[in-house]
Design a protein around this motif. Structure first.
Motif, short mmCIF file in Angstrom:
data_model
loop_
_atom_site.label_atom_id
_atom_site.label_comp_id
_atom_site.label_asym_id
_atom_site.label_seq_id
_atom_site.Cartn_x
_atom_site.Cartn_y
_atom_site.Cartn_z
N LEU A 131 0.82 -1.23 0.00
CA LEU A 131 0.00 0.00 0.00
C LEU A 131 0.85 1.27 0.00
CD1 LEU A 131 -3.00 -0.82 2.40
CD2 LEU A 131 -3.06 -0.56 -0.09
N ASN A 132 2.11 1.15 0.39
CA ASN A 132 2.96 2.34 0.38
C ASN A 132 3.31 2.80 -1.04
OD1 ASN A 132 2.95 2.80 3.09
ND2 ASN A 132 4.85 1.67 3.49
N ALA A 133 2.96 2.01 -2.03
CA ALA A 133 3.12 2.47 -3.42
C ALA A 133 2.29 3.73 -3.65
CB ALA A 133 2.67 1.37 -4.38
N PHE A 134 1.20 3.85 -2.87
CA PHE A 134 0.26 4.97 -3.07
C PHE A 134 0.46 6.08 -2.03
CE2 PHE A 134 -1.72 0.83 -4.04
CZ PHE A 134 -1.73 0.95 -5.42
N LYS A 135 1.62 6.04 -1.37
CA LYS A 135 1.83 6.95 -0.25
C LYS A 135 2.17 8.37 -0.70
CE LYS A 135 4.14 7.07 4.22
NZ LYS A 135 5.04 6.38 5.13
N ASN A 136 3.04 8.48 -1.67
CA ASN A 136 3.41 9.81 -2.16
C ASN A 136 4.03 9.68 -3.55
OD1 ASN A 136 6.27 9.23 -1.90
ND2 ASN A 136 5.94 9.43 0.31
N GLU A 137 4.35 10.80 -4.14
CA GLU A 137 4.83 10.79 -5.52
C GLU A 137 6.29 10.37 -5.65
OE1 GLU A 137 3.76 14.69 -6.98
OE2 GLU A 137 1.92 13.87 -7.85
N GLN A 181 -4.85 13.80 -6.51
CA GLN A 181 -4.14 14.29 -5.33
C GLN A 181 -5.00 14.11 -4.08
OE1 GLN A 181 -1.01 15.79 -4.94
NE2 GLN A 181 -0.60 15.08 -7.02
N GLY A 182 -4.32 13.84 -2.97
CA GLY A 182 -5.03 13.77 -1.70
C GLY A 182 -5.71 12.45 -1.43
N GLN A 183 -5.56 11.50 -2.34
CA GLN A 183 -6.25 10.23 -2.15
C GLN A 183 -5.26 9.12 -1.82
OE1 GLN A 183 -8.20 10.24 -5.96
NE2 GLN A 183 -9.93 11.37 -5.15
N TRP A 184 -4.25 9.49 -1.11
CA TRP A 184 -3.13 8.59 -0.82
C TRP A 184 -3.53 7.38 -0.01
CZ3 TRP A 184 0.08 10.73 -3.97
CH2 TRP A 184 0.12 12.13 -4.10
N GLY A 185 -2.72 6.35 -0.16
CA GLY A 185 -2.88 5.17 0.67
C GLY A 185 -1.52 4.82 1.27
N TRP A 186 -1.53 4.17 2.39
CA TRP A 186 -0.25 3.82 3.03
C TRP A 186 -0.46 2.71 4.04
CZ3 TRP A 186 -1.40 4.60 8.03
CH2 TRP A 186 -2.26 5.66 8.36
N ILE A 187 0.63 2.16 4.52
CA ILE A 187 0.57 1.16 5.59
C ILE A 187 1.77 1.34 6.51
CG2 ILE A 187 1.66 -0.56 4.05
CD1 ILE A 187 0.15 -2.72 5.71
N ASP A 188 1.52 1.31 7.80
CA ASP A 188 2.58 1.36 8.81
C ASP A 188 2.60 0.05 9.58
OD1 ASP A 188 3.38 3.94 8.30
OD2 ASP A 188 2.05 4.84 9.82
N THR A 225 -1.34 -0.49 10.75
CA THR A 225 -2.39 0.49 10.47
C THR A 225 -2.27 0.84 9.00
OG1 THR A 225 -1.85 1.41 12.62
CG2 THR A 225 -3.42 2.63 11.28
N ALA A 226 -3.40 0.96 8.34
CA ALA A 226 -3.31 1.28 6.91
C ALA A 226 -4.44 2.21 6.51
CB ALA A 226 -3.37 0.00 6.08
N GLN A 227 -4.17 2.94 5.45
CA GLN A 227 -5.23 3.73 4.82
C GLN A 227 -5.31 3.31 3.37
OE1 GLN A 227 -5.88 8.02 5.54
NE2 GLN A 227 -5.40 8.30 3.37
N LEU A 228 -6.52 2.98 2.94
CA LEU A 228 -6.70 2.60 1.53
C LEU A 228 -6.69 3.85 0.67
CD1 LEU A 228 -9.65 0.05 1.91
CD2 LEU A 228 -7.22 -0.50 1.56
N PRO A 229 -6.09 3.78 -0.52
CA PRO A 229 -6.20 4.91 -1.44
C PRO A 229 -7.59 4.90 -2.07
CG PRO A 229 -5.08 3.10 -2.53
CD PRO A 229 -5.36 2.65 -1.11
N ARG A 230 -7.97 6.01 -2.68
CA ARG A 230 -9.14 5.94 -3.55
C ARG A 230 -8.80 4.93 -4.63
NH1 ARG A 230 -11.12 6.61 -8.22
NH2 ARG A 230 -13.03 7.76 -8.69
N VAL A 231 -9.76 4.11 -5.04
CA VAL A 231 -9.47 3.05 -6.00
C VAL A 231 -8.70 3.61 -7.19
CG1 VAL A 231 -10.40 1.48 -7.70
CG2 VAL A 231 -11.44 1.61 -5.47
N PHE A 232 -7.56 3.00 -7.44
CA PHE A 232 -6.74 3.48 -8.54
C PHE A 232 -6.14 2.26 -9.24
CE2 PHE A 232 -2.23 4.81 -9.46
CZ PHE A 232 -2.51 5.26 -10.73
N ALA A 233 -5.23 1.62 -8.58
CA ALA A 233 -4.65 0.42 -9.16
C ALA A 233 -5.04 -0.77 -8.30
CB ALA A 233 -3.14 0.55 -9.24
N ARG A 234 -6.11 -1.38 -8.64
CA ARG A 234 -6.59 -2.63 -8.05
C ARG A 234 -7.24 -2.49 -6.68
NH1 ARG A 234 -1.36 -3.23 -9.75
NH2 ARG A 234 -1.03 -4.48 -11.62
#
Ligand SMILES: [Zn+2]
Length: 736
Positions: free
Chosen positions: A85-91, A110-117, A170-179
Motif C-alpha cells: 500500500l505504500n506504493a500509493f503513499k506519495n509521488e 491528489q489527496g487520495q493517498w494510501g499507506w501502511i505502517d 495500520t493502513a489507509q486505503l487509497p481511492r481506488v486506482f490500481a486494483r
C-alpha cells in the motif's frame, strides 16, 4: 489482471477458418504428479475497517500472526516483507515515479493517498523486532520507496524450522486506482497486509544463489508469494452487514454491541487474500454442480485428447457467489454463466479447480480500477469497465478466473516472468471463450458492430497478431516486468505477443499435443513456483517421443529473443527453356539456329517447365516454414521441413500430380534460397506457410507470389502481377 489494451482496429477474424490438422497419433507421456500443497506462509489476521468522517471505508487496523516455515536448506538471518500500500503513499514511491500517477486508463487524484505502517513486529512470545525494521529498495536506487522492509533476526531460522511473528499494522486505503482502494461506500481491500516475500533456495526457479525474492511495487508489476493457510477476521461497520465478500469460505458472522459486525473467512492452500464491502451489492449464490454441468461425453473427449483416464478429468462442485452492483442485477445470469463456463473449461483442460468457493465481484462504475483482477477464489470483473458501452462481462470473468490456474495455482513470479501468468492466461482465455461461446462471440466483426472496444482476450489469435504488429518488438517476452522499455511494451509482450507465440507453437505441434503440454506443465507445477525454463523443459518432455526435437530454437528466438520473423517469396520464374541460338555441329555440318520471328516459338515446347522460386528470410529469426507451389493444371507441390539438424533445414518435396518426391535443403544461416525444380505444367503460385501456422510471421502480404498468367513466350520474370491484389486480400482476411 486484465490487459492494458483495447483494440483500435477492426478485425475480420471470422473470415478465416483454418483447419489445423497436424495430428500426432503417438502416445504421449504425461508428466503428471498431483502435488500436495505445503503451507509455508500462513496468516491469521484480525482487522477492523473504519469509516472516515465522510463515511468512506478507508482505515484498517490489523493484528497479524504470521507462521512461516523455512523449507529450504538455508539458515536465514533476516526476513523481508512487502508493504504494497505504500506504493500509493506519495509521488516519490517507485510506483508513482514509474507510472506518473496513471495506470490502466485511470488517473490518480491528489489527496487520495494510501499507506501502511507496521506499528509493531514481535517474534511470538519473544523479541520485539520493531526498532530493527528498515526500508530497502532491492530493484532501484529509490531510497524514498517504502514498499519493502527487511528485519534482521537475532536468532536465525534454521532449515525446517518455523517462526511465528505477531505484527500490528495500520493502513489507509487509497481511492481506488490500481486494483485496491475505496470509492463512496465501496472498498476492495487488496495488497493490504504486511506480506512476507519468498525465500528462494538454490535451484528454485533456477536461482544460482539463495535469497529473498521481495521486489518493490512497480507500475507494471504484480505479485509473488508462497502458499499458506489464511484465517481472516474482519470487523466492519453495521452498514456492511451482509454486504461483504472475501477469499475462501465464510465461517461466522457476529453482531457486536458497538454496532459493528465481525466476519470470519478461511481458506487453505492459497497465497493471497482479498475482501470487499459495498452497501450497493446484491449478493447471489448458485452452485456449480459438476455432475450437472459437465457431460460424460465432454469428459470422454478430454480424456482422449489429453490421453488421461476419465477419472483424472472429473471436476468437483463449487459454490459460486456473485456480488453485483444493484444497477447491474439484470446481468446476474451472464455473470454466473461465465463463471460456470470458466470453472468447467479451465478445469477440463488443466485440472480440477480445487477450491470450494468462487466469488465474482462487480465493482461500482467509479471503482473500475479495482475491476479485472484476480485473487485466490475471488475475482473482480467489470460490467462498467468500458463505461457502459458494451455489456460484456464474459471476457473479463473468464480471464480473471483463468488466473486461478495461471498465477494462483501455478504460482509464477509476476514481477520477473509476467508472460507465464498474463500470456498463458491470454492464450487459455481465448480457448475457453471459443469453446464456451463459439459463434456467439466470434463474429463480432461483422455488420456494423461495435467491435472497437472488444478486449483482446476475446478469442482470436488474429487479434493478438494485430496487436503485436502494432507494437514495437523492443524487448524479448522474457523480461522482468519493470524492465520493459515502457508499460506498452510490458503489456504487448506479456499478453498478446505471448498469446501469439503459444498459438504458433500450438499450430506447429498440433492442438492435442499442445493441450497435453499445457496440462502437464500445469499439473507438475500446481502449488509450486516454476520458471520459464520449466515450461520449456515440459515442452521437450511431452513432445520428446513425437518430434525428437529440442525446442530451444523456438524459445531462444521467440521468448528470450526479439528478432523479427518474416519470410517472403521474392521471385517466381516458370517457363520452358529457350530455344538456344548459335552455330551447332551436327556431324561435319554446321547449322545455325536463329532467333525465331515469332516469340511464341522461342521456347522448347518439348521440354518440361523449369522453375525457380526465390525465398527470402527477411527478418533475423528463422522457422522451418512449409511451402506450397501450385501449377497451372491444378497439381500442387508441397515442401515440408522434415528435419532440422546441423544448421540445415531438410525439405521433402512431393508433387501431387505425378507423385514424384525429392529433397532439398536450406542452411539456416543463409538469408535466401532459390529452389529449382521442373514440372510438367507451368508453376503459377508459390506460397509460404499455406496453413498459416506461423502466426509470428510479421508480414503476411509477402508470403505468396504468382507468376504472370497467360503471357506467352519464353520465361517471364514475374514480379508478381497479382501481388497487390494478394496484398489486399491478405490484409482483408486478417484485419482492416
Ligand atoms: Zn490477467
Amino acid at each position: 489482471m486484465k490487459n492494458l489494451f483495447r483494440l483500435s482496429t477492426a478485425v475480420f477474424a471470422s473470415l478465416i477458418v483454418l483447419a489445423v490438422t497436424l495430428s500426432l497419433s503417438v502416445m504421449l507421456r504425461n508428466v503428471s504428479a498431483e502435488n500436495a500443497p505445503q503451507p509455508l506462509a500462513s496468516y491469521k489476521i484480525d482487522v477492523q475497517l473504519k469509516l472516515d468522517d465522510k463515511q468512506r471505508p478507508k482505515h484498517l487496523e490489523g493484528r497479524e500472526r504470521l507462521t512461516w516455515l523455512n523449507d529450504s536448506p538455508d539458515t536465514i538471518s533476516d526476513l523481508q516483507f512487502h508493504l504494497y500500500l505504500n506504493a500509493f503513499k506519495n509521488e516519490k514511491s517507485t510506483f508513482f515515479r514509474e507510472s506518473g500517477g496513471e495506470l490502466r486508463s485511470d488517473r490518480f487524484q491528489q489527496g487520495q493517498w494510501g499507506w501502511i505502517d507496521v506499528n509493531e513486529m514481535k517474534i511470538a512470545g519473544g523479541e520485539d523486532l520493531t526498532s530493527k525494521i528498515e526500508f530497502i529498495h532491492p530493484d532501484d536506487d529509490n531510497a524514498d520507496d517504502r514498499t519493502v522492509i527487511r528485519v534482521p533476526l537475532s536468532k536465525p531460522v534454521k532449515p525446517g524450522e518455523k517462526i511465528a511473528l505477531d505484527i500490528k499494522f495500520t493502513a489507509q486505503l487509497p481511492r481506488v486506482f490500481a486494483r485496491t482502494g475505496y470509492w463512496a461506500s465501496f472498498a476492495l481491500v487488496g495488497q493490504w497486509f504486511p506480506k512476507i516475500g519468498v525465500w528462494e533456495a538454490v535451484g528454485e526457479r533456477r536461482r544460482a544463489q539463495a535469497g529473498w525474492n521481495c521486489h518493490q511495487f512497480h507500475a507494471t508489476t504484480e505479485f509473488y508469494a508462497d502458499f499458506g493457510n489464511y484465517d481472516v477476521t474482519m470487523t466492519v461497520p453495521a452498514v456492511y452487514k451482509g454486504k461483504i465478500g472475501a477469499t475462501g469460505m465464510m465461517k461466522s458472522e457476529r453482531d457486536n454491541p458497538d454496532g459493528t459486525v465481525t466476519y470470519n473467512f478461511v481458506q487453505d492452500n492459497v497465497h493471497d487474500f482479498a475482501w470487499t464491502v459495498d452497501t450497493n451489492y446484491v449478493i447471489v449464490k448458485r452452485p456449480f454442480k459438476a455432475a450437472e454441468h459437465v457431460t460424460q461425453s465432454e469428459i470422454n473427449e478430454w480424456s482422449r485428447r489429453l490421453n488421461l483416464p476419465a477419472d483424472r478429468i472429473a471436476l468437483t462442485n463449487v459454490d459460486v457467489t456473485v456480488m453485483i452492483q444493484n444497477e447491474h442485477r439484470d446481468q446476474l445470469d451472464r455473470h454466473f454463466k461465465a463463471a460456470f463456463n470458466a470453472i468447467k473449461y479451465f478445469g477440463l483442460r488443466y485440472g480440477n479447480y480445487p477450491y470450494d468457493t468462487l466469488t465474482v465481484v462487480d465493482p461500482p462504475h467509479n471503482g473500475g480500477g479495482a475491476g479485472g483482477m484476480e485473487y485466490p477464489t475471488f475475482i473482480t470483473a467489470g460490467t462498467s469497465w468500458r463505461a457502459g458501452r458494451d455489456q460484456n462481462p464474459e471476457a473479463v470473468i473468464v480471464h480473471e478466473f483463468g488466473h486461478q490456474f495461471w498465477y494462483l495455482l501455478v504460482a509464477t513470479n509476476e514481477f520477473e516472468e509476467s508472460w507465464l501468468d498474463e500470456g498463458f492466461n491470454t492464450y487459455s482465455t481465448a480457448k475457453v471463450l471459443q469453446t464456451a461461446y463459439g459463434a456467439d462471440v466470434v463474429p463480432f466483426g461483422f455488420a456494423g458492430i461495435d467491435w472497437f472496444y472488444f478486449p483482446m482476450e476475446i478469442p482470436h489469435p488474429y487479434e493478438d497478431r494485430l496487436l503485436t504488429l502494432q507494437g514495437k518488438f523492443n524487448d524479448p517476452i522474457l523480461t522482468p516486468a519493470w524492465k520493459y522499455y515502457d508499460s506498452f511494451s510490458y503489456g504487448l509482450n506479456s499478453y498478446p505477443r505471448t498469446g501469439l507465440t503459444l498459438n504458433t507453437l500450438e499450430r506447429y505441434l498440433g492442438e492435442d499435443v499442445m493441450a497435453r503440454v499445457m496440462r502437464s506443465y500445469h499439473q507438475k507445477w500446481r502449488y509450486r513456483h516454476p520458471a520459464s525454463q520449466d515450461f520449456f523443459d515440459t515442452v521437450n518432455q511431452v513432445t520428446g517421443q513425437v518430434t525428437g526435437q529440442d525446442f530451444a530454437w523456438f524459445f531462444d528466438q521467440f521468448v528470450k529473443g526479439a528478432g523479427t520473423l518474416d519470410y517472403e517469396i521474392a521471385e517466381v520464374k516458370s517457363g520452358r527453356p529457350d530455344v538456344k541460338t548459335g552455330v551447332f555441329d551436327e556431324g561435319n555440318q554446321k547449322t545455325e539456329v536463329k532467333e525465331p520471328e515469332d516469340a511464341d516459338e522461342a521456347s522448347d515446347k518439348k521440354a518440361p517447365y523449369a522453375n525457380e522460386v526465390a525465398v527470402r528470410r527477411v527478418g533475423e529469426a528463422w522457422f522451418p516454414v512449409e511451402m506450397l507451389f501450385t501449377l497451372e493444371d491444378g497439381a500442387r507441390i508441397s515442401a515440408k521441413p522434415v528435419n532440422t539438424r546441423d544448421g540445415v533445414i531438410e525439405y521433402q518435396f512431393t508433387d501431387s500430380g505425378d507423385g514424384r518426391q525429392w529433397s532439398d535443403a536450406w542452411a539456416i544461416k543463409d538469408r535466401w534460397k532459390k529452389f529449382e525444380f521442373t514440372t510438367g505444367s507451368k508453376l503459377v503460385t508459390a506460397e509460404i506457410d499455406p496453413e498459416r501456422k506461423v502466426l509470428l510471421d510479421a508480414n503476411l502480404t509477402n508470403n505468396s507470389k504468382t507468376d504472370s498468367i497467360g503471357v506467352g513466350g519464353a520465361v517471364r520474370w514475374s514480379s508478381g502481377a497479382m501481388h497487390w491484389v494478394q496484398a489486399i486480400l491478405q490484409a482483408f482476411s486478417f484485419l482492416s
